[in-house]
Write an enzyme that holds these catalytic residues in place. Structure first.
Site, short mmCIF file in Angstrom:
data_model
loop_
_atom_site.label_atom_id
_atom_site.label_comp_id
_atom_site.label_asym_id
_atom_site.label_seq_id
_atom_site.Cartn_x
_atom_site.Cartn_y
_atom_site.Cartn_z
N ASP A 145 0.78 -1.27 0.04
CA ASP A 145 -0.05 0.15 -0.01
C ASP A 145 1.05 1.27 0.13
OD1 ASP A 145 0.93 -0.03 2.55
OD2 ASP A 145 -0.75 0.10 3.50
N HIS A 146 2.10 1.12 0.45
CA HIS A 146 2.74 2.52 0.45
C HIS A 146 3.62 2.98 -0.73
CE1 HIS A 146 1.98 2.38 4.82
NE2 HIS A 146 2.98 3.15 5.04
N ASP B 239 3.82 -1.00 11.33
CA ASP B 239 3.48 0.43 10.96
C ASP B 239 2.52 0.84 12.18
OD1 ASP B 239 2.29 2.13 8.08
OD2 ASP B 239 1.15 2.61 9.92
N ARG C 143 -1.80 12.69 9.91
CA ARG C 143 -0.62 13.36 10.25
C ARG C 143 -0.41 14.51 9.46
NH1 ARG C 143 3.23 8.27 11.63
NH2 ARG C 143 2.26 7.61 14.08
N SER D 103 5.83 7.73 12.97
CA SER D 103 5.88 6.29 12.04
C SER D 103 6.74 5.32 12.97
CB SER D 103 6.28 6.34 10.68
OG SER D 103 5.38 7.07 9.90
N ARG E 175 8.90 3.25 11.44
CA ARG E 175 9.90 2.92 10.82
C ARG E 175 11.10 2.68 11.45
NH1 ARG E 175 9.29 8.37 7.48
NH2 ARG E 175 7.10 7.69 7.59
#
Length: 754
Positions: free
Chosen positions: A95-96, A160, A448, A643, A645
């Site tokens: 999806d990213h 995520d 965000r 995030s 990440r």
């Protein structure tokens, strides 16, 4: 399609007994959070209750979910762990990496070409190791999880930060880094500090322009971006039961913006209806059989102050719509005061773009409420003043929208439907003109709004609101428009007022989809090959980080002293850098390029202690590393916010950063640093931040005699030859220090496999 039914049956078969045992251990009624956490601990119950905010606890989550940008590094780590198959149900969601530019069809086609190497890698790894694979275009990870996998009383982790969305179906769902996901996928217990509990009592019922989004926008203003750190937010009360399951998901989703470990609602009829509507009537039936175990105990609801660490109460009947921003999701304005705020703060009044959808607000209910507003523009002869984009959360949502004529409603006023993907929400937006850096305003239903996050332009003032408010302001073309009170002049010169939005919690004719985009893994993946081209610029096999040499860290070069907000976006930007998420060396070239240097007020400009010249942060780090010196980063408050990440932790490790010393950390980032072998420390006294000079060389003392709970010493060597020292707090337990000693948590897993 019904997933994981046997797993859910097993969880529900054991849950009552485990909850009863936990209630006996604590000797009191339980919150829903406590029920689920104690039911998922690894091994037997402790002899004494866990201490909130202090006890480190090993848990056994039920499942793992990964999005394509973070899955690359997570799966590269999993591949080196020596396992033949994942130990728990796991999924990958593409999806990213889809860039929003020309519309859904064209953008998806382009993504499949541009990202073919990465998609093929993720599909083959998934196929080999028993991981469910959701193809590009299937939808956003969190919407897919809500529609297919989340279940009341369960526990999951996801790579995520918005994994917390699944709290809308009564699940403890926690965002983690890839190394944490690897722990769960290899069958090891997963460690978490037992969270504090924030209770939110909701009374009354929403009406008119107010929606579930406004609940969390208001709470963000109350708690700020760090007010939920190390806590789980639990919603209860008659107001909570009045909100739809997807509305609950919206509220939980943005709990990531207050730093909460996760957020959760108790099981109710709304959740049961949603489970049935999404093809999971058997799960609803099972949940109904143990309903009392999937809700907060009545005694807790009656006297919440006795059981929660903090209580917030909101009357939904009195709640106004909210608009939050710019540049931070916790700057909260009620709609009645927002126009004044725009004027007093000189925010650009003209609204250039309105964007709805995303993992936060792309449910059928959201879309129909926004569509009811959009439909009025055409019916009342109002010309839409701003650009308008719509991002469906999943192919099921998009397909159902199309069947029910909702896409036409948006198209008729100029709306462009984007691919079922994250798109502009995470900076995957080829916005025309953004490169000019002009001051402008946009409003989104995303979560965000950090500077440069959506389009790369630091002068884009991004605001966050509900889909219906976004739609109304997009029609008006002005941030100062209040649809509750103001009128608009139509094509006939008449002053007309928008009616209150109206929507459907669930589609009258049910959900429908032709191809949901799911690809099941091979029953036996032993013969499936996974190859990585050594010359690839997007994928790179991981080499283990070096183990600690057992000595104190001396002679660290100060790389950067960060001033102000430093999110994971600042540490490791997304947008065009997403394509390197599977290549540690290449993506490390963006390390801290968005962070502001305390000493000169610039980004990506730090003083090199060898040449005494200013240069980009990654270049200075490489200079120190290649010369045999380790470095240190000094951070401000809530360092690593945003995030999940783990690249924001892996990049510094790869570039020779041995220590991050900050005033405070965001939870996920601090854990990620520990997992990757970076020493994460906080100032014992925050004023000591001011002692650090630009040319300092720094020692960290006390590691050779490490003890749990014992502070370390920071020794500063100033350029004038003077020295001074102060204490730094380390929060490592024995297990986490083993990660540090081994060089990373993954190194320790490898050692234990031998």
């Amino acid at each position: 399609m019904l997933f994981d039914l046997n797993l859910i049956k097993l969880v529900y078969a054991n849950l009552p007994e485990k909850v009863d045992a936990a209630r006996a251990l604590l000797g009191r009624p339980l919150t829903l959070t406590e029920k689920i956490l104690y039911a998922h601990i690894d091994g037997e119950l402790p002899r004494m209750p866990f201490e909130r905010g202090n006890s480190y606890v090993d848990f056994n989550p039920d499942r793992v979910a990964m999005q394509d940008a973070t899955a690359q590094m997570a799966l590269l780590q999993f591949m080196s762990a020596g396992k033949s198959k994942v130990a728990v149900p796991s999924t990958v969601h593409c999806d990213h990496l889809i860039l929003a530019k020309d519309g859904a069809t064209a953008d998806l086609k382009e993504a499949e070409i541009t990202n073919k190497e990465v998609y093929d890698f993720l599909a083959s790894v998934s196929n080999k190791y028993g991981i469910g694979f959701w193809k590009p275009g299937a939808g956003i990870i969190h919407q897919i999880v809500l529609e297919n996998y989340a279940f009341p009383g369960g526990m999951m982790v996801g790579t995520d930060s918005h994994t917390v969305n699944a709290g809308g179906l009564g699940m403890v769902a926690i965002g983690v880094g890839g190394a944490d996901a690897v722990d769960v996928m290899v069958g090891m217990p997963w460690e978490l500090k037992f969270p504090k509990l924030i209770g939110v009592k909701l009374t009354g019922k929403m009406s008119g322009w107010t929606s579930a989004k406004d609940v969390i926008l208001k709470i963000a203003g109350i708690l700020t971006v760090s007010g939920g750190t190390d806590a789980i937010v639990e919603y209860f009360g008659e107001g909570a039961d009045s909100i739809s399951a997807t509305g609950k998901g919206t509220i939980c989703n943005m709990g990531a913006e207050i730093g909460a470990t996760t957020s959760i609602f108790g099981y109710d009829d709304n959740m049961a209806r949603y489970l049935v509507a999404t093809g999971r009537s058997q799960v609803a039936s099972l949940a109904n059989g143990i309903k009392d175990y999937l809700r907060t105990d009545p005694e807790v609801v009656a006297n919440p102050e006795k059981y929660f660490d903090k209580i917030i109460e909101i009357n939904l009947s009195e709640l106004e719509p909210y608009i939050n921003g710019p540049f931070t999701p916790d700057k909260a304005w009620s709609i009645s005061e927002f126009a004044k705020a725009v004027e007093e703060n000189d925010y650009p009044e003209k609204l250039d773009v309105g964007l709805i959808g995303s993992c936060t607000n792309s449910s059928y209910e959201d879309i129909t409420r926004a569509a009811s507003v959009a439909k009025q523009a055409e019916a009342k002869y109002i010309r839409v003043k701003s650009e308008f984009t719509i991002t469906p959360g999943s192919e099921m949502i998009r397909y159902t929208m199309q069947r029910d004529g909702l896409i036409d409603v948006f198209s008729n006023i100029g709306g462009v439907v984007l691919a079922n993907a994250c798109g502009p929400c995470i900076g995957q937006w080829a916005r025309h003109g953004a490169e000019k850096g002009e001051r402008n305003s946009i409003i989104t239903s995303f979560n965000r709004n950090f500077a440069k996050r959506n389009d790369g332009n630091p002068n884009t003032f991004a605001f966050v609101a509900s889909p219906e408010i976004v739609t109304a302001l997009t029609i008006a073309g002005s941030l100062k428009f209040n649809p509750l009170t103001d009128t608009l002049k139509n094509a006939n010169g008449e002053e007309v007022k928008l009616d209150e939005p109206a929507g459907f919690e669930l589609p009258i004719n049910g959900f429908d989809v032709a191809d949901n985009g799911y690809q099941a893994p091979a029953e036996d993946g032993s013969n499936v090959a996974v190859s990585i081209d050594p010359a690839s610029k997007r994928l790179q096999e991981l080499k283990p980080f070096p183990a600690w040499n057992g000595k104190n860290l001396k002679g660290l070069k100060l790389l950067i002293k960060v001033k102000g907000k430093c999110t994971t976006d600042h540490i490791s930007m997304a947008g065009p850098w997403l394509k390197y998420r599977g290549h540690l060396e290449n993506i490390s070239q963006n390390m801290l390029i968005g962070a502001t240097n305390f000493f000169n007020g610039h980004t990506n400009s730090v003083k090199n202690q060898f040449s005494h010249k200013y240069m980009p942060v990654p270049d200075a780090a490489k200079t120190y590393r290649d010369a045999g010196f380790l470095s240190i980063v000094v951070g401000d408050e809530n360092y690593g916010e945003g995030s999940s990440r783990e690249h924001a932790a892996m990049e510094p490790r790869f570039m020779g950063v041995a220590v991050i010393l900050a005033k405070s950390f965001a939870r996920i980032h601090q854990t990620n640093l520990k997992k990757q072998g970076v020493l994460a420390l906080t100032f014992a006294y925050k004023s000591d931040y001011d002692r650090i000079h630009e040319d300092d060389v720094i020692d960290i003392l006390g590691l050779e005699s490490f003890e749990v709970g014992k502070n370390l010493t920071v020794l500063l060597h100033h350029a004038d030859g003077s020295t001074e020292s102060f204490e730094a707090v380390q929060t490592y337990n024995d297990n986490q220090f083993e990660w540090f000693k081994a060089g990373s948590a993954l190194n320790l897993i490898r050692q234990n496999q031998k």
